[in-house]
Design a protein around this motif. Structure first.
Motif, PDB file in Angstrom:
ATOM      1  N   LYS A 136      -2.912   4.318   2.061  1.00 33.55           N
ATOM      2  CA  LYS A 136      -2.986   4.260   3.514  1.00 33.55           C
ATOM      3  C   LYS A 136      -3.891   5.362   4.048  1.00 33.55           C
ATOM      4  O   LYS A 136      -4.777   5.120   4.867  1.00 33.55           O
ATOM      5  N   MET A 177       0.844  -1.188   0.000  1.00 29.41           N
ATOM      6  CA  MET A 177       0.000   0.000   0.000  1.00 29.41           C
ATOM      7  C   MET A 177       0.876   1.234   0.000  1.00 29.41           C
ATOM      8  O   MET A 177       1.770   1.358   0.819  1.00 29.41           O
ATOM      9  N   ASN A 213      -1.877  -6.094  -1.494  1.00 36.78           N
ATOM     10  CA  ASN A 213      -3.050  -5.580  -2.175  1.00 36.78           C
ATOM     11  C   ASN A 213      -3.909  -4.768  -1.198  1.00 36.78           C
ATOM     12  O   ASN A 213      -4.281  -5.265  -0.146  1.00 36.78           O
ATOM     13  N   PRO A 214      -4.224  -3.510  -1.517  1.00 30.65           N
ATOM     14  CA  PRO A 214      -5.001  -2.702  -0.564  1.00 30.65           C
ATOM     15  C   PRO A 214      -6.452  -3.183  -0.424  1.00 30.65           C
ATOM     16  O   PRO A 214      -7.129  -2.819   0.534  1.00 30.65           O
ATOM     17  N   GLU A 215      -6.909  -3.980  -1.366  1.00 29.60           N
ATOM     18  CA  GLU A 215      -8.301  -4.447  -1.311  1.00 29.60           C
ATOM     19  C   GLU A 215      -8.489  -5.382  -0.121  1.00 29.60           C
ATOM     20  O   GLU A 215      -7.651  -6.227   0.154  1.00 29.60           O
ATOM     21  N   ARG A 216      -9.609  -5.235   0.583  1.00 33.19           N
ATOM     22  CA  ARG A 216      -9.866  -6.087   1.735  1.00 33.19           C
ATOM     23  C   ARG A 216     -11.047  -7.021   1.548  1.00 33.19           C
ATOM     24  O   ARG A 216     -11.197  -8.013   2.260  1.00 33.19           O
ATOM     25  N   ASP A 269       1.112 -10.117   0.984  1.00 32.73           N
ATOM     26  CA  ASP A 269      -0.127  -9.657   0.362  1.00 32.73           C
ATOM     27  C   ASP A 269      -0.240  -8.149   0.557  1.00 32.73           C
ATOM     28  O   ASP A 269      -0.681  -7.677   1.591  1.00 32.73           O
ATOM     29  N   GLN A 298      -6.164   7.016   2.503  1.00 34.38           N
ATOM     30  CA  GLN A 298      -7.552   6.796   2.127  1.00 34.38           C
ATOM     31  C   GLN A 298      -8.206   5.777   3.063  1.00 34.38           C
ATOM     32  O   GLN A 298      -9.337   5.943   3.496  1.00 34.38           O
ATOM     33  N   TYR A 299      -7.429   4.718   3.389  1.00 40.47           N
ATOM     34  CA  TYR A 299      -8.014   3.713   4.278  1.00 40.47           C
ATOM     35  C   TYR A 299      -8.334   4.322   5.636  1.00 40.47           C
ATOM     36  O   TYR A 299      -9.419   4.137   6.177  1.00 40.47           O
ATOM     37  N   LEU A 300      -7.368   5.079   6.174  1.00 38.08           N
ATOM     38  CA  LEU A 300      -7.578   5.645   7.499  1.00 38.08           C
ATOM     39  C   LEU A 300      -8.780   6.589   7.502  1.00 38.08           C
ATOM     40  O   LEU A 300      -9.568   6.613   8.447  1.00 38.08           O
ATOM     41  N   LEU A 326       2.776 -12.894   6.068  1.00 42.12           N
ATOM     42  CA  LEU A 326       1.593 -12.651   5.233  1.00 42.12           C
ATOM     43  C   LEU A 326       1.301 -11.176   4.957  1.00 42.12           C
ATOM     44  O   LEU A 326       1.083 -10.798   3.806  1.00 42.12           O
ATOM     45  N   PRO A 327       1.320 -10.310   5.990  1.00 35.57           N
ATOM     46  CA  PRO A 327       0.996  -8.901   5.709  1.00 35.57           C
ATOM     47  C   PRO A 327       1.975  -8.262   4.732  1.00 35.57           C
ATOM     48  O   PRO A 327       1.637  -7.267   4.089  1.00 35.57           O
ATOM     49  N   PHE A 328       3.177  -8.813   4.624  1.00 35.88           N
ATOM     50  CA  PHE A 328       4.156  -8.206   3.721  1.00 35.88           C
ATOM     51  C   PHE A 328       4.118  -8.858   2.349  1.00 35.88           C
ATOM     52  O   PHE A 328       4.593  -8.302   1.376  1.00 35.88           O
TER      53      PHE A 328
END
Ligand code: HEM
Lengths: 239, 287
Positions: free
Chosen positions: A6, A1, A112-115, A110, A8-10, A106-108
């Motif tokens: 980031k 991301m 992809n910003p999509e959840r 994947d 935008q997500y927050l 895993l967090p590193f």
């Protein structure tokens, strides 16, 4: 991301949070209900299933087949799926280690910003496949019986040894004739072709992991141990 | 004094009286509160509502504790924080895992009162718990099946966070703590399995430790550490007992604390298919 994603997500998240409810009492009610449910299930299982206690641990017995708690079945089954002995360590230590490292990373991996699980098909499929594989291996482990008979014909003088082998849990890891599991240990049907008697004896006393040592059997019941070695030493290919 | 939390700062009396003595001289024998107000403590001190805390203090035990700990604002922040809209039942699985752990801790303490990790006594003490003690088998059963319940819940919880993409920014660290918790929980299952010291536990553990020992590099050391030597012996049982009773549960409890701290700090994710209301069009444009 990247930074923009980031932010935008927050931003999106803080809006969602503002439109949400207070933790107390709305989430607390659900959590408390779960707490009661969890306690009820545990109490129910304890009442229904009790806590069995088998016979006392005895390193000298031979008729016990190692069997882990059900949530380790998938690891145990992994042992059986992997057949070649040189790969056994890979299966027992390598695969779990790799899985743990992958999980941590895993967090590193994947990024992809999509959840939404429906909009990231690869991750979702990978998750479902992993769950499926673990469930399948656990089921296999649960269904795998623990054979205690060897049907392979043998000469009368080796029958005593055959019974020792059958009741010593070897079949959990070895195949002898038609009986037993085909892994993680090698097939013993024609072991005498490959190993001389002394080498077999040495293996039983000083095995390579994961095979347990049968030193205690030799110390406590030498005749049984000799029968066992004699029987194994007789296992050749029959025409 | 700047660094002190409100509850630990001196009562208003002191900063009030001191300047009075040094400057105006004495003579204000009246109520302390008035005295404090009149003599104008430094601005910094006045700005903070220290007086209120002191006034409420002593109103029952809660007030007494709160004055000394400052817990109320923390608890208030914890309980009345917002959870995003759309929170659903899948998001109670973490809490459910925590309750299962708490149940294990409680039943475990009762078992520890009667269990004896000495290899010659372990099986007998487990048998005594099971057969003689009042509700003994029930408590053992709860601990035993509670372990299975906790494992199921932890995997479900992990699945939930996975499918919700909750391991993504900014919650990566919490996912990592979670993985460590998962591993430690499995270690609890492994070490606990040996303790009743019956045939099942003995042989399964023998194989498990042998497997550990077969690993490359640290494998043999880890195997020897677990066994307490090169052979499976009396030391093995006491080691597993110490791991199962002290080290691993301590680590789990501490990590649950860190895990929850991050959950509260970062907020729990909303179900990923939800969008905030007002911003619907905007956010789609941006994508
Ligand atoms: C001892 C075991 C564990 C306990 C007691 C625990 C507890 C919790 C609790 C109470 C929450 C709040 C949200 C919820 O209930 O779903 C949470 C969130 C979370 N947990 Fe765990 N957890 C444990 C293990 C794990 C594991 C194994 C993972 C994954 C590897 C994990 C990853 C996460 C993540 C990423 C969040 C944030 C979720 C969000 O914000 O939506 N946890 N945990």
């Amino acid at each position: 991301m990247n930074r923009q994603e980031k932010e935008q997500y927050l931003r999106e998240y803080s809006l969602l949070k503002n439109q949400g409810k207070s933790f107390f009492p709305y989430a607390v009610i659900k959590d408390s209900f779960m707490a009661v449910l969890v306690m009820a299930v545990i109490i129910f299982m304890a009442l229904l299933l009790g806590a069995e206690l088998g016979p006392k641990a005895d390193p000298t017995t031979t008729d016990f087949v190692p069997r882990p708690e059900w949530y380790f079945f998938f690891l145990f089954e992994l042992l059986r799926v992997v057949k070649p002995p040189e790969l056994v360590v890979m299966a027992t230590v390598g695969i779990p280690t790799i899985c743990m490292v992958l999980l941590i990373l895993l967090p590193f991996i994947d990024r992809n910003p999509e959840r939404n699980p429906l909009k990231r098909p690869i991750a979702t499929l990978a998750g479902i496949t992993t769950i499926g594989a673990m469930a399948y291996l656990t089921l296999l482990g649960a269904l795998a019986g623990t054979p205690t008979v060897i049907e392979l014909e043998t000469k009368p003088q080796f029958e005593a040894g055959r019974d020792v082998a059958a009741q010593s849990g070897c079949l959990a890891c070895h195949q002898i004739g038609e009986n037993g599991n085909s892994g993680p240990g090698p097939n013993l049907t024609d072991i005498a072709e490959r190993l001389p008697r002394q080498a077999i004896e040495r293996t039983l006393l000083n095995p390579t992991s994961p095979m347990p040592s049968y030193q205690a059997l030799k110390d406590e019941q030498p005749e049984k141990f000799d029968d066992l070695v004699g029987y194994l030493g007789s296992l050749r290919e029959t025409e | 004094m700047k660094m002190l939390p409100p509850a630990l700062r001196p009562r208003p009396k002191k900063p009030g009286i001191k300047p009075a003595k040094n400057g105006n001289g004495s003579g204000n024998g009246a109520a302390v509160d008035e005295n404090g107000k009149k003599s104008k403590p430094p601005l910094k001190e006045r700005a903070k509502p220290v007086v209120d805390g002191a006034a409420e203090a002593g109103v029952g035990t809660i007030g007494w504790v709160d004055e000394r700990s400052g817990l109320t604002p923390f608890l208030r922040g914890f309980m009345y924080r917002k959870v995003p809209k759309g929170i659903n039942w899948f998001q109670t699985l973490g809490a459910a895992t925590m309750f299962a752990f708490a149940a294990q801790a409680v039943t475990g303490v009762f078992l520890a009162m009667y269990y004896d990790p000495n290899p010659t006594e372990a099986y007998e003490s487990a048998a005594r718990i099971t057969n003689e003690l009042f509700l003994g088998e029930f408590v053992r059963g709860m601990h035993r099946w509670g372990a299975s319940v906790m494992i199921v819940l932890i995997f479900l919880h992990m699945g939930r966070t996975f499918f919700y993409g909750a391991y993504k920014y900014p919650r990566e660290l919490n996912w990592i703590i979670g993985v460590v918790l998962l591993i430690l929980t499995m270690v609890m299952g492994l070490t606990g399995y040996l303790l009743p010291f019956d045939q099942r536990s003995f042989w399964a553990t023998e194989v498990a430790v042998a497997l550990t020992g077969s690993g490359p590099m640290i494998g043999p050391y880890l195997g020897d550490f677990l066994r307490g030597g090169a052979e499976f012996g009396p030391a093995t049982l006491t080691r597993f007992y110490a791991l199962h009773m002290l080290l691993v549960p301590g680590l789990i409890a501490a990590l649950i604390g860190a895990h929850l701290y991050l959950v509260v700090k970062l907020g729990i994710t909303a179900p990923p298919w939800l969008k905030a209301e007002k911003r619907r069009e905007l956010s789609e444009e941006e994508i």
